[in-house]
Motif scaffolding. Structure first.
Motif, PDB file in Angstrom:
ATOM      1  N   ILE A 126       0.860  -1.179   0.000  1.00  0.00           N
ATOM      2  CA  ILE A 126       0.000   0.000   0.000  1.00  0.00           C
ATOM      3  C   ILE A 126       0.901   1.235   0.000  1.00  0.00           C
ATOM      4  CG2 ILE A 126      -1.700   1.327   1.300  1.00  0.00           C
ATOM      5  CD1 ILE A 126      -2.831  -1.276   2.328  1.00  0.00           C
ATOM      6  N   ALA A 127       0.698   2.100  -0.950  1.00  0.00           N
ATOM      7  CA  ALA A 127       1.534   3.300  -1.084  1.00  0.00           C
ATOM      8  C   ALA A 127       0.790   4.516  -0.550  1.00  0.00           C
ATOM      9  CB  ALA A 127       1.903   3.521  -2.546  1.00  0.00           C
ATOM     10  N   VAL A 128       1.552   5.549  -0.244  1.00  0.00           N
ATOM     11  CA  VAL A 128       0.930   6.801   0.176  1.00  0.00           C
ATOM     12  C   VAL A 128       0.359   7.497  -1.048  1.00  0.00           C
ATOM     13  CG1 VAL A 128       2.476   7.076   2.143  1.00  0.00           C
ATOM     14  CG2 VAL A 128       3.088   8.106  -0.055  1.00  0.00           C
ATOM     15  N   ASN A 129      -0.540   8.409  -0.794  1.00  0.00           N
ATOM     16  CA  ASN A 129      -1.116   9.228  -1.848  1.00  0.00           C
ATOM     17  C   ASN A 129       0.003   9.884  -2.669  1.00  0.00           C
ATOM     18  OD1 ASN A 129      -2.050  12.111  -2.725  1.00  0.00           O
ATOM     19  ND2 ASN A 129      -3.952  10.957  -2.430  1.00  0.00           N
ATOM     20  N   GLU A 130      -0.190   9.964  -3.985  1.00  0.00           N
ATOM     21  CA  GLU A 130       0.866  10.487  -4.854  1.00  0.00           C
ATOM     22  C   GLU A 130       1.251  11.926  -4.493  1.00  0.00           C
ATOM     23  OE1 GLU A 130       3.667  10.539  -8.035  1.00  0.00           O
ATOM     24  OE2 GLU A 130       2.729   8.980  -6.805  1.00  0.00           O
ATOM     25  N   LYS A 131       0.272  12.759  -4.140  1.00  0.00           N
ATOM     26  CA  LYS A 131       0.588  14.143  -3.751  1.00  0.00           C
ATOM     27  C   LYS A 131       1.397  14.170  -2.458  1.00  0.00           C
ATOM     28  CE  LYS A 131      -3.369  16.348  -5.998  1.00  0.00           C
ATOM     29  NZ  LYS A 131      -4.606  17.153  -5.794  1.00  0.00           N
ATOM     30  N   LEU A 132       1.053  13.261  -1.524  1.00  0.00           N
ATOM     31  CA  LEU A 132       1.799  13.196  -0.270  1.00  0.00           C
ATOM     32  C   LEU A 132       3.209  12.695  -0.520  1.00  0.00           C
ATOM     33  CD1 LEU A 132       1.950  13.426   2.794  1.00  0.00           C
ATOM     34  CD2 LEU A 132       0.957  11.125   2.947  1.00  0.00           C
ATOM     35  N   SER A 158      -6.823  15.349   2.450  1.00  0.00           N
ATOM     36  CA  SER A 158      -7.043  14.453   1.300  1.00  0.00           C
ATOM     37  C   SER A 158      -5.782  13.688   0.915  1.00  0.00           C
ATOM     38  CB  SER A 158      -7.542  15.252   0.103  1.00  0.00           C
ATOM     39  OG  SER A 158      -6.580  16.215  -0.296  1.00  0.00           O
ATOM     40  N   MET A 159      -4.613  14.223   1.272  1.00  0.00           N
ATOM     41  CA  MET A 159      -3.355  13.560   0.936  1.00  0.00           C
ATOM     42  C   MET A 159      -3.107  12.307   1.781  1.00  0.00           C
ATOM     43  SD  MET A 159      -0.715  16.744   0.491  1.00  0.00           S
ATOM     44  CE  MET A 159      -0.984  18.063  -0.681  1.00  0.00           C
ATOM     45  N   LEU A 160      -3.853  12.156   2.848  1.00  0.00           N
ATOM     46  CA  LEU A 160      -3.625  11.026   3.750  1.00  0.00           C
ATOM     47  C   LEU A 160      -4.320   9.750   3.270  1.00  0.00           C
ATOM     48  CD1 LEU A 160      -4.009  12.849   7.187  1.00  0.00           C
ATOM     49  CD2 LEU A 160      -1.914  12.387   5.892  1.00  0.00           C
ATOM     50  N   LYS A 161      -5.104   9.870   2.219  1.00  0.00           N
ATOM     51  CA  LYS A 161      -5.765   8.692   1.659  1.00  0.00           C
ATOM     52  C   LYS A 161      -4.727   7.807   0.982  1.00  0.00           C
ATOM     53  CE  LYS A 161      -9.400   7.243  -1.547  1.00  0.00           C
ATOM     54  NZ  LYS A 161     -10.412   7.696  -2.536  1.00  0.00           N
ATOM     55  N   PRO A 162      -4.620   6.514   1.382  1.00  0.00           N
ATOM     56  CA  PRO A 162      -3.588   5.645   0.794  1.00  0.00           C
ATOM     57  C   PRO A 162      -3.919   5.258  -0.643  1.00  0.00           C
ATOM     58  CG  PRO A 162      -5.001   4.370   2.237  1.00  0.00           C
ATOM     59  CD  PRO A 162      -5.416   5.808   2.402  1.00  0.00           C
TER      60      PRO A 162
END
Length: 432
Positions: A126-132, A158-162
């Protein structure tokens, strides 16, 4: 230049395949691949031995697992001096690793090697959000505290969504199942035909277990002694009740959870060697890896081909190079990503128009004897850990040829055909 040598398949080992989020939910790719490699090491007395190489791989792999083949080999009992590396070619991964290891044996670069593969759908990365992700990288490049503070102020909830992994094609955004729905509609493959093939996949697998075919091919792992997707009690009546799994809007979908492969965890490995190495160790190859061919199709262009149709192109090239017809085989191992995908490929080989216009052939390749196809079960019944299926098929096909030779007193021949994501396909010929 050294002469090309024969590539012996001595045998293989795998752990039972498990549906996603069941027995192997806490097992990693390295755990499972180690168990499969150790199964080969123990079976052939390779503890402490330095082999030419180990080649394996996984499709769903964590970034921390840079070389799972090396890590698994180090824990398998092999000498630490055995080189190892990863390969990834979607569902065809471990058939391709066997081709790579076998090619080096044929050229005299190595004498012996292990090919394999593994995948865990339960332990998917599971990766972090691309913006994060980009913000973290920028934060790491910051030179001063004030720079880093300014960057942190850009953080949004919104950036915390995996980012959850999926099996969608990057160029189309469609899943493999959605692509296969397009294929079965194009080829007019019926739901009944797909369910019948799925039923045969389960029944052949169950019969193989009952006859002891898998006794020396499986290594118990995680409390399992057999594949837990296999259903002895399935039937056409049960399969027909299942709802469409991919085409949920038109009401005309024919792919279901029953005639498609489930997301699966598992690992498999196979030992390949030169004729001389095998003889020196007192081993008789179960079969010989004769030749292989890869292909790719344009599944996203102006005139897209079916995503899973690449084997339809690879097989005629492989047959022509070896002076064979599609009927010159005692067994066929056709990977069942979906029952419908197998039926599309068979229909393509039977179609005079397709063989002439798409494959450039003067005549259709023709039909195969379905009773010789996937005789010990296929991916729909046994399960399909993406990176492991090729090695599973290879080891089973080699053993089936050895049993055929012992029973009939004559050698046999098997055609292996595997489709893969990205519009890819890998095929091979075994003799024994």
């Amino acid at each position: 230049m050294k002469p090309v040598r024969r590539i012996g398949i001595l045998g293989g080992a795998r752990i039972p395949f498990a549906r996603q989020n069941t027995q192997y939910v806490d097992a990693s790719n390295i755990d499972m691949l180690t168990a499969a490699l150790k199964g080969v090491v123990d079976r052939f007395g390779l503890n402490g031995e330095r082999l030419g190489e180990v080649a394996a791989g996984a499709v769903l792999k964590h970034s921390r697992d840079a070389n799972i083949s090396r890590e698994a080999a180090l824990s398998s009992g092999l000498s630490p001096q055995t080189p190892a590396y990863d390969v990834q070619q979607a569902c065809a991964t471990s058939l391709q690793t066997a081709v790579l290891v076998g090619s080096k044996i044929a050229l005299g670069q190595i004498e012996v090697g292990i090919a394999g593969g593994v995948d865990s759908a339960s332990d998917a990365p599971i990766a972090v959000n691309e913006k994060l992700r980009k913000l973290i990288l920028a934060l790491n490049r910051g030179k001063t505290t004030s720079e880093r503070v300014r960057m942190l102020m850009q953080l949004r909830p919104s950036m915390l969504k995996p980012s959850i992994p999926n099996v969608n094609e990057r160029r189309t955004g469609l899943s493999m199942g959605e692509h296969c729905e397009q294929m079965v509609k194009q080829w007019k493959i019926s739901r009944e035909a797909q369910d019948a093939l799925a039923l045969a996949s389960h029944r052949n697998g169950v019969r193989a277990y009952e006859q002891g075919f898998y006794d020396d091919l499986l290594v118990p792992f995680g409390g399992l002694k057999r594949d837990n997707n296999l259903r002895a009690d399935t039937s056409m009546e049960k399969l027909v009740k299942l709802k469409p799994a991919f085409d949920l809007t038109s009401g005309h979908g024919t792919l279901t959870a029953g005639n498609s492969t489930p997301l699966t965890d598992g690992a498999a490995a196979v030992l390949l060697a030169s004729e001389a190495w095998a003889a020196d160790r007192g081993h008789s190859p179960q079969a010989w890896l004769v030749d292989a061919e890869s292909a790719a199709v344009d599944f996203f262009g102006p005139k897209p081909e079916g995503l899973l149709m690449a084997p339809a192109y690879a097989v005629p090239r492989l047959l022509a190079r070896n002076g064979l017809t599609l009927q010159d085989f005692d067994f066929y191992e056709i990977h069942e990503a979906f029952a419908g995908q197998v039926l599309c490929t068979l229909a393509a080989w039977e179609s005079a128009d397709y063989c002439r216009n798409a494959l450039g052939l003067g005549a259709p390749l023709g039909t195969i004897d379905r009773t010789r196809m996937n005789v010990n079960g296929g991916s729909v019944g046994l399960g399909h850990p993406f990176g492991a299926t090729g090695a599973r098929i290879l080891a089973s096909a080699a053993k089936q040829l050895s049993l055929h030779r012992a029973k009939t007193g004559t050698s046999g021949r098997t055609l292996i055909s595997m489709c893969a994501a990205g519009g890819l396909g890998v095929t091979a010929i075994l003799e024994g």
